[in-house]
Design an enzyme around this catalytic site. Structure first.
Site, PDB file in Angstrom:
ATOM      1  N   CYS A 152      28.621  10.612   2.858  1.00 34.41           N
ATOM      2  CA  CYS A 152      27.472  11.056   1.159  1.00 34.41           C
ATOM      3  C   CYS A 152      28.018  12.539   0.638  1.00 34.41           C
ATOM      4  O   CYS A 152      27.932  13.536   1.796  1.00 34.41           O
ATOM      5  CB  CYS A 152      26.661  10.993   0.741  1.00 34.41           C
ATOM      6  SG  CYS A 152      25.867   9.126   1.231  1.00 34.41           S
ATOM      7  N   GLY A 179      32.692  10.106  -0.023  1.00 33.26           N
ATOM      8  CA  GLY A 179      32.178   8.795  -0.365  1.00 33.26           C
ATOM      9  C   GLY A 179      32.879   7.936  -1.600  1.00 33.26           C
ATOM     10  O   GLY A 179      32.432   8.911  -2.794  1.00 33.26           O
ATOM     11  N   ASN A 195      22.289  13.564   2.060  1.00 26.29           N
ATOM     12  CA  ASN A 195      23.371  13.194   3.118  1.00 26.29           C
ATOM     13  C   ASN A 195      22.584  13.155   4.306  1.00 26.29           C
ATOM     14  O   ASN A 195      22.096  14.085   4.909  1.00 26.29           O
ATOM     15  CB  ASN A 195      24.523  14.029   3.373  1.00 26.29           C
ATOM     16  CG  ASN A 195      25.491  13.814   3.748  1.00 26.29           C
ATOM     17  OD1 ASN A 195      25.992  14.570   3.943  1.00 26.29           O
ATOM     18  ND2 ASN A 195      25.731  12.476   4.215  1.00 26.29           N
ATOM     19  N   GLY A 196      22.865  11.681   4.592  1.00 21.72           N
ATOM     20  CA  GLY A 196      22.980  11.811   6.235  1.00 21.72           C
ATOM     21  C   GLY A 196      21.719  10.136   6.190  1.00 21.72           C
ATOM     22  O   GLY A 196      21.485   9.757   5.546  1.00 21.72           O
ATOM     23  N   TYR A 241      36.971  14.601  11.392  1.00 24.07           N
ATOM     24  CA  TYR A 241      38.064  13.008  10.467  1.00 24.07           C
ATOM     25  C   TYR A 241      37.060  13.288   9.049  1.00 24.07           C
ATOM     26  O   TYR A 241      37.771  13.044   8.245  1.00 24.07           O
ATOM     27  CB  TYR A 241      37.809  11.343  11.293  1.00 24.07           C
ATOM     28  CG  TYR A 241      37.274  10.812   9.855  1.00 24.07           C
ATOM     29  CD1 TYR A 241      38.534  10.384   9.204  1.00 24.07           C
ATOM     30  CD2 TYR A 241      36.313  10.313   9.100  1.00 24.07           C
ATOM     31  CE1 TYR A 241      39.036   9.392   8.491  1.00 24.07           C
ATOM     32  CE2 TYR A 241      36.759   9.427   7.925  1.00 24.07           C
ATOM     33  CZ  TYR A 241      37.474   9.093   7.686  1.00 24.07           C
ATOM     34  OH  TYR A 241      38.494   7.794   6.757  1.00 24.07           O
TER      35      TYR A 241
HETATM   36  P1  5GP Z   1      41.110   2.044  13.679  1.00 23.99           P
HETATM   37  O1  5GP Z   1      40.963   2.077  14.477  1.00 23.99           O
HETATM   38  O2  5GP Z   1      39.008   1.354  12.836  1.00 23.99           O
HETATM   39  O3  5GP Z   1      41.531   0.438  12.977  1.00 23.99           O
HETATM   40  O4  5GP Z   1      41.425   2.999  11.902  1.00 23.99           O
HETATM   41  C1  5GP Z   1      41.113   3.847  12.640  1.00 23.99           C
HETATM   42  C2  5GP Z   1      41.381   5.217  11.615  1.00 23.99           C
HETATM   43  O5  5GP Z   1      40.349   4.891  10.450  1.00 23.99           O
HETATM   44  C3  5GP Z   1      41.725   6.549  11.769  1.00 23.99           C
HETATM   45  O6  5GP Z   1      42.743   6.574  11.099  1.00 23.99           O
HETATM   46  C4  5GP Z   1      40.619   7.384  11.157  1.00 23.99           C
HETATM   47  O7  5GP Z   1      41.154   8.310  10.466  1.00 23.99           O
HETATM   48  C5  5GP Z   1      40.380   6.346  10.357  1.00 23.99           C
HETATM   49  N1  5GP Z   1      38.817   6.921  10.753  1.00 23.99           N
HETATM   50  C6  5GP Z   1      37.937   7.603  11.791  1.00 23.99           C
HETATM   51  N2  5GP Z   1      36.407   6.884  10.693  1.00 23.99           N
HETATM   52  C7  5GP Z   1      36.513   7.079   9.718  1.00 23.99           C
HETATM   53  C8  5GP Z   1      34.745   6.051   8.958  1.00 23.99           C
HETATM   54  O8  5GP Z   1      33.717   6.549   9.218  1.00 23.99           O
HETATM   55  N3  5GP Z   1      35.376   5.496   7.583  1.00 23.99           N
HETATM   56  C9  5GP Z   1      36.405   5.382   7.534  1.00 23.99           C
HETATM   57  N4  5GP Z   1      37.241   5.148   6.383  1.00 23.99           N
HETATM   58  N5  5GP Z   1      38.246   5.517   8.252  1.00 23.99           N
HETATM   59  C10 5GP Z   1      37.712   6.563   9.176  1.00 23.99           C
HETATM   60 MG    MG Z   2      42.559   7.589   9.508  1.00 24.07          MG
END
Ligand code: 5GP
Ligand code: MG
Ligand code: SF4
Length: 446
Positions: A2, A28, A103-104, A243
């Site tokens: 968020c 978000g 947010n949180g 990230y």
């Molecule tokens: P996975 O290992 O789940 O297939 O995907 C890893 C990818 O998901 C990485 O490229 C990273 O940038 C991304 N990622 C890491 N944490 C999150 C998150 O909390 N939400 C989303 N949408 N992507 C994430």
């Molecule tokens: Mg990624």
């Protein structure tokens, strides 16, 4: 995640909030809302989708009148996706009106809510944020500030909040400081935002962060700071650096971009790969891949090209096209890859499905060897402080060794940044690392 944004004392305040939310869109993409006030009435507009889709109709922003406004980008962590959960939440009570953007994640929201419901409270949403409104409204203290502090003292977990009243804005961060919240200045206006990249867009100047456990009030008398909570050890979310935050944001005194690059550098020192080129998983892996490439002295290249128009609509496509999966977003650049030994760097590995598809994609485009490097440690535990991480069962590293994960992804080799390496980069003990070490700083009832 968020995103939250607020501005005090600016004509066309809602326009600035719109731009601020646009800069915070990465936090978000599910829904967004803006609430403004002209000092008497509140004006509000909310919707599902991206900020520019929600507010694109002529006249919407100009109908959100006044010199004070707040906004929110939603990424659902708690509560379902129904419209009543879209923030900022609003309420009328004996001291007037309030709007709140949060947010949180409040880890004790459920027991508090159960108690309030037994006492007769009626809830409009099932968001944990509404609990805060009820606590404020029910406190029998006189001033708003005292009521707010009463309410916040009951909460456990993560909150970076912006609250709007008819003539003032409040900003608060939980005593652990899980989520970011910064203060900026634009001429005579004061601005609060989740990330400083939104200040850059509107031309505001960064002043400082809201401190963990600080409540800031801005009204016609200026800015006032209070520290009403018992001191706690800081536990800022380390995943913000890995990230969540945008690389151009200045977060807790350091630029996210340089932190990510450093993660790539240390990863390269710990686990070098004998390769011809270094490529990122775009976009999130780019700074770490640049750091990795500089450290091992091999060229950085874009071996995967990203389609930037993959929006929310593609997240749940029809079954018939679901199998295209990662190809909707990424496509290999064959001439970069053919016959080469490649290391592909990503910021994190969660379920492992993305990495597996990427490794296969790189091989099918002619890569001779594919080595996988992850610029953060294995994610072994779910987050309960505002991030919608999968359950433990879906976190591949919670039940598999690095060698088992390597086999699953089909990479020639796989290494993660060590936890020690990560700790050294962020420095000190003021961080939450629970998704990597399972040590939850704020206890909760499962
Ligand atoms: P996975 O290992 O789940 O297939 O995907 C890893 C990818 O998901 C990485 O490229 C990273 O940038 C991304 N990622 C890491 N944490 C999150 C998150 O909390 N939400 C989303 N949408 N992507 C994430
Ligand atoms: Mg990624
Ligand atoms: Fe951040 Fe992980 Fe802690 Fe959640 S568990 S607050 S994602 S470091």
């Amino acid at each position: 995640m968020c995103g939250v944004f607020g501005i005090f004392n600016k004509s066309e305040a809602s326009n600035y909030v719109y731009l601020g939310l646009h800069a915070l869109q990465h936090r978000g993409q599910e829904a967004a809302g803006i609430v403004s006030t002209d000092g008497e009435r509140f004006f509000s507009y909310k919707g599902v989708g991206l900020v520019n889709e929600i507010f694109n109709k002529k006249g919407i922003i100009s109908s959100l009148k006044g010199r004070i406004a707040i906004g929110h980008n939603r990424y659902s962590t708690f509560g379902d996706e129904s419209e009543s959960n879209i923030q900022p939440l609003q309420a009328h009570y004996d001291l007037g009106s309030i709007a709140i953007a949060h947010n949180g994640n409040i880890v004790n929201a459920i027991p508090i809510k159960q108690r309030l419901v037994r006492q007769g409270a009626i809830f409009n949403s099932n968001s944990d944020t509404e609990v805060i409104i009820h606590l404020i409204a029910r406190s029998n203290r006189e001033s708003f500030y005292d009521r707010l502090v009463d309410a916040l003292k009951e909460l456990k977990g993560a909150f970076s909040l912006i609250i709007m009243r008819e003539n003032e804005l409040y900003a608060a961060r939980d005593p652990w400081g899980f989520r970011p919240l910064s203060i900026g200045k634009l001429d005579d206006a004061l601005v609060f935002a989740s990330e400083t990249c939104s200040f850059d867009l509107i031309g505001a100047e960064f002043i400082r962060d809201v401190e963990p456990g600080e409540v800031v009030v801005v009204n016609s008398d200026g800015l006032h700071s209070f520290k009403p909570f018992e001191r706690k050890d800081e536990r800022k979310c380390v995943f913000e650096y890995i990230y969540f935050s945008r690389p151009d944001s200045l977060l807790w005194g350091r630029y996210v971009y340089s932190m990510r690059k450093q993660m790539g550098r240390i990863l390269a020192r710990e686990s070098p790969a004998d390769v011809d080129i270094v490529i990122p998983t775009p976009d999130s892996g780019v700074p770490a891949a640049i750091g990795y490439s500089q450290e091992i002295g091999k060229p950085f290249d874009f071996g995967l090209i990203r389609n930037h128009y993959v929006g929310r609509t593609f997240i749940e496509p029809a079954q018939s096209i679901r199998n295209f999966g990662v190809r909707l977003k990424l496509n290999p650049a064959r001439d970069v890859l053919e016959g080469k030994r490649i290391v592909v760097v990503d910021d994190s590995l969660v379920r492992g499905t993305t990495s597996r598809r990427i490794v296969k994609m790189l091989r099918s485009a002619g890569a001779k060897e594919v080595h996988l490097r992850i610029a953060s440690p294995p994610v072994v535990s779910p987050c309960f402080y505002g991030i919608d991480t999968p359950t433990r069962k879906e976190l591949i590293a919670s039940s598999h060794t690095v060698e088992e994960i390597r086999r699953y992804t089909t990479a020639d080799s796989l290494s993660y940044l060590s936890l020690e390496g990560l700790k050294e980069i962020v420095g000190g003990s003021g961080f939450c690392l629970a998704c990597f070490d399972g040590k939850y700083p704020v206890p909760f009832d499962k």
